[in-house]
Design an enzyme around this catalytic site. Sequence first.
Site, PDB file in Angstrom:
ATOM      1  N   SER A   9       0.833  -1.200   0.000  1.00 54.17           N
ATOM      2  CA  SER A   9       0.000   0.000   0.000  1.00 54.17           C
ATOM      3  C   SER A   9       0.872   1.255   0.000  1.00 54.17           C
ATOM      4  O   SER A   9       2.077   1.194   0.256  1.00 54.17           O
ATOM      5  CB  SER A   9      -0.916  -0.009   1.229  1.00 54.17           C
ATOM      6  OG  SER A   9      -0.172  -0.224   2.422  1.00 54.17           O
ATOM      7  N   GLU A  11       1.050   5.630   1.019  1.00 56.73           N
ATOM      8  CA  GLU A  11       0.487   6.728   1.803  1.00 56.73           C
ATOM      9  C   GLU A  11       0.654   8.054   1.067  1.00 56.73           C
ATOM     10  O   GLU A  11       1.701   8.345   0.497  1.00 56.73           O
ATOM     11  CB  GLU A  11       1.180   6.817   3.162  1.00 56.73           C
ATOM     12  CG  GLU A  11       0.606   7.940   4.038  1.00 56.73           C
ATOM     13  CD  GLU A  11       1.141   7.899   5.449  1.00 56.73           C
ATOM     14  OE1 GLU A  11       0.785   6.955   6.175  1.00 56.73           O
ATOM     15  OE2 GLU A  11       1.927   8.797   5.812  1.00 56.73           O
ATOM     16  N   THR A  42      -3.335  10.947   4.951  1.00 61.31           N
ATOM     17  CA  THR A  42      -3.055  11.442   6.293  1.00 61.31           C
ATOM     18  C   THR A  42      -4.039  12.527   6.728  1.00 61.31           C
ATOM     19  O   THR A  42      -4.773  13.104   5.920  1.00 61.31           O
ATOM     20  CB  THR A  42      -1.620  11.993   6.393  1.00 61.31           C
ATOM     21  OG1 THR A  42      -1.495  13.138   5.535  1.00 61.31           O
ATOM     22  CG2 THR A  42      -0.609  10.933   5.989  1.00 61.31           C
ATOM     23  N   HIS A  70      -6.853   8.549   7.419  1.00 62.93           N
ATOM     24  CA  HIS A  70      -6.393   8.596   8.801  1.00 62.93           C
ATOM     25  C   HIS A  70      -7.419   9.347   9.646  1.00 62.93           C
ATOM     26  O   HIS A  70      -8.055  10.291   9.181  1.00 62.93           O
ATOM     27  CB  HIS A  70      -5.052   9.333   8.897  1.00 62.93           C
ATOM     28  CG  HIS A  70      -3.898   8.585   8.322  1.00 62.93           C
ATOM     29  ND1 HIS A  70      -2.600   8.811   8.722  1.00 62.93           N
ATOM     30  CD2 HIS A  70      -3.831   7.620   7.377  1.00 62.93           C
ATOM     31  CE1 HIS A  70      -1.781   8.009   8.044  1.00 62.93           C
ATOM     32  NE2 HIS A  70      -2.513   7.291   7.213  1.00 62.93           N
ATOM     33  N   ARG A 100      -3.272   8.292  17.481  1.00 59.34           N
ATOM     34  CA  ARG A 100      -3.368   9.330  18.498  1.00 59.34           C
ATOM     35  C   ARG A 100      -3.055  10.689  17.884  1.00 59.34           C
ATOM     36  O   ARG A 100      -3.754  11.662  18.105  1.00 59.34           O
ATOM     37  CB  ARG A 100      -2.398   9.071  19.659  1.00 59.34           C
ATOM     38  CG  ARG A 100      -2.680   9.965  20.855  1.00 59.34           C
ATOM     39  CD  ARG A 100      -1.506  10.089  21.792  1.00 59.34           C
ATOM     40  NE  ARG A 100      -0.443  10.912  21.226  1.00 59.34           N
ATOM     41  CZ  ARG A 100       0.583  11.373  21.911  1.00 59.34           C
ATOM     42  NH1 ARG A 100       0.715  11.083  23.189  1.00 59.34           N
ATOM     43  NH2 ARG A 100       1.506  12.104  21.335  1.00 59.34           N
ATOM     44  N   ASP A 102      -0.080  13.838  16.772  1.00 56.94           N
ATOM     45  CA  ASP A 102       0.843  14.718  17.498  1.00 56.94           C
ATOM     46  C   ASP A 102       0.126  15.984  17.935  1.00 56.94           C
ATOM     47  O   ASP A 102      -0.700  16.539  17.192  1.00 56.94           O
ATOM     48  CB  ASP A 102       2.032  15.091  16.607  1.00 56.94           C
ATOM     49  CG  ASP A 102       2.835  13.879  16.200  1.00 56.94           C
ATOM     50  OD1 ASP A 102       3.020  12.985  17.053  1.00 56.94           O
ATOM     51  OD2 ASP A 102       3.272  13.809  15.037  1.00 56.94           O
ATOM     52  N   GLN A 169       5.777   2.593  12.142  1.00 57.21           N
ATOM     53  CA  GLN A 169       6.632   3.725  11.829  1.00 57.21           C
ATOM     54  C   GLN A 169       7.776   3.201  10.968  1.00 57.21           C
ATOM     55  O   GLN A 169       8.156   2.038  11.058  1.00 57.21           O
ATOM     56  CB  GLN A 169       7.172   4.327  13.125  1.00 57.21           C
ATOM     57  CG  GLN A 169       8.163   5.462  12.963  1.00 57.21           C
ATOM     58  CD  GLN A 169       7.556   6.645  12.262  1.00 57.21           C
ATOM     59  OE1 GLN A 169       7.592   6.704  11.045  1.00 57.21           O
ATOM     60  NE2 GLN A 169       6.989   7.579  13.025  1.00 57.21           N
ATOM     61  N   PHE A 209      12.742  14.521   9.636  1.00 57.60           N
ATOM     62  CA  PHE A 209      11.611  13.635   9.930  1.00 57.60           C
ATOM     63  C   PHE A 209      11.956  12.685  11.059  1.00 57.60           C
ATOM     64  O   PHE A 209      11.154  12.461  11.980  1.00 57.60           O
ATOM     65  CB  PHE A 209      11.243  12.815   8.688  1.00 57.60           C
ATOM     66  CG  PHE A 209      10.623  13.597   7.566  1.00 57.60           C
ATOM     67  CD1 PHE A 209       9.875  14.729   7.804  1.00 57.60           C
ATOM     68  CD2 PHE A 209      10.796  13.182   6.257  1.00 57.60           C
ATOM     69  CE1 PHE A 209       9.310  15.443   6.759  1.00 57.60           C
ATOM     70  CE2 PHE A 209      10.229  13.883   5.208  1.00 57.60           C
ATOM     71  CZ  PHE A 209       9.492  15.018   5.456  1.00 57.60           C
ATOM     72  N   HIS A 259       4.194  -0.986   3.441  1.00 58.00           N
ATOM     73  CA  HIS A 259       3.427   0.258   3.311  1.00 58.00           C
ATOM     74  C   HIS A 259       4.424   1.382   3.065  1.00 58.00           C
ATOM     75  O   HIS A 259       5.271   1.669   3.919  1.00 58.00           O
ATOM     76  CB  HIS A 259       2.627   0.521   4.591  1.00 58.00           C
ATOM     77  CG  HIS A 259       1.781   1.755   4.528  1.00 58.00           C
ATOM     78  ND1 HIS A 259       0.606   1.821   3.817  1.00 58.00           N
ATOM     79  CD2 HIS A 259       1.937   2.977   5.112  1.00 58.00           C
ATOM     80  CE1 HIS A 259       0.061   3.022   3.961  1.00 58.00           C
ATOM     81  NE2 HIS A 259       0.856   3.746   4.733  1.00 58.00           N
TER      82      HIS A 259
END
Length: 280
Positions: A9, A11, A42, A70, A100, A102, A169, A209, A259
């Site tokens: 997949s 993103e 996202t 997301h 969750r 940031d 991640q 990043f 991903h």
Amino acid sequence: MSESRRIFSLELFPPQTSEGAEKLRAARAQMALLRPKFFSVTFGAGGSTRERTLETVLEVQREGHSAAPHLSCIGSTRESIRNILEQYRAHGIRQLVALRGDLPSGMARPGTFRYANELVEFIRAETGDWFHIEVAAYPECHPQAKSPRDDLLAFKRKLAAGANSAITQYFYNFEAYESFIDRCRAIGIEAPIVPGIMPIASYSSLARFSDNCGAEIPRWIRRQLESYGDDSASIREFGLEVVGRLCEKLLAAGAPGLHFYTLNQVALTRTLWQRLGLSA
């Protein structure tokens, strides 16, 4: 795991301008030729891209592809999440990535939901089994976790709340993923955990990043990238070799898919995809 059951997949992030939207459409047309299982989209800090996330998801869907938007706890209320879920259900979206998120600068409180497991639990209570829910996993430990054990238990709570699978991640240490999987299995976690893959286009961007999200760049990779200076061609080719070998190891070890964090760029992901001989 057999090749046919693996999930590959991509993103995307919602563009901020009309020019960015046109560039993303062109890039996405090339990405679609790779036949990914789905595109995830996202959701900005504090829900800052909420409407653009929906717009991008609906564009992806109109183009005939599966989209997984997301959803973030930060800055969200039960009512706002309920409204978003209703919109996605109305448009036939069947997959979500629940995070969750940031806390943006200047925001003192996260919102109604403090942790991703609370968000997952709410989604299940509101929508039953309508959505396949992905959550995040951190092979190198979440940067705000008190300990690796606490981080592992937090991950288990997300799955116990109703998540189906996870995306990690990004990382460059194969052993970090291997060890994480072993620790998950040791406490009864059997859900698929798909490795997140970050192609390397720029050392300065990657370093920024990684410092922000806690992903480790091994010293030997840092030093090699630093040695190239502004030689972007050498950085990209070295990155393709490093990331390509990592993907090969992950797939050989039985990872349930890959991903790719594309950053809305197609070239490096397409090259990796082709070198690996991936199929949807």
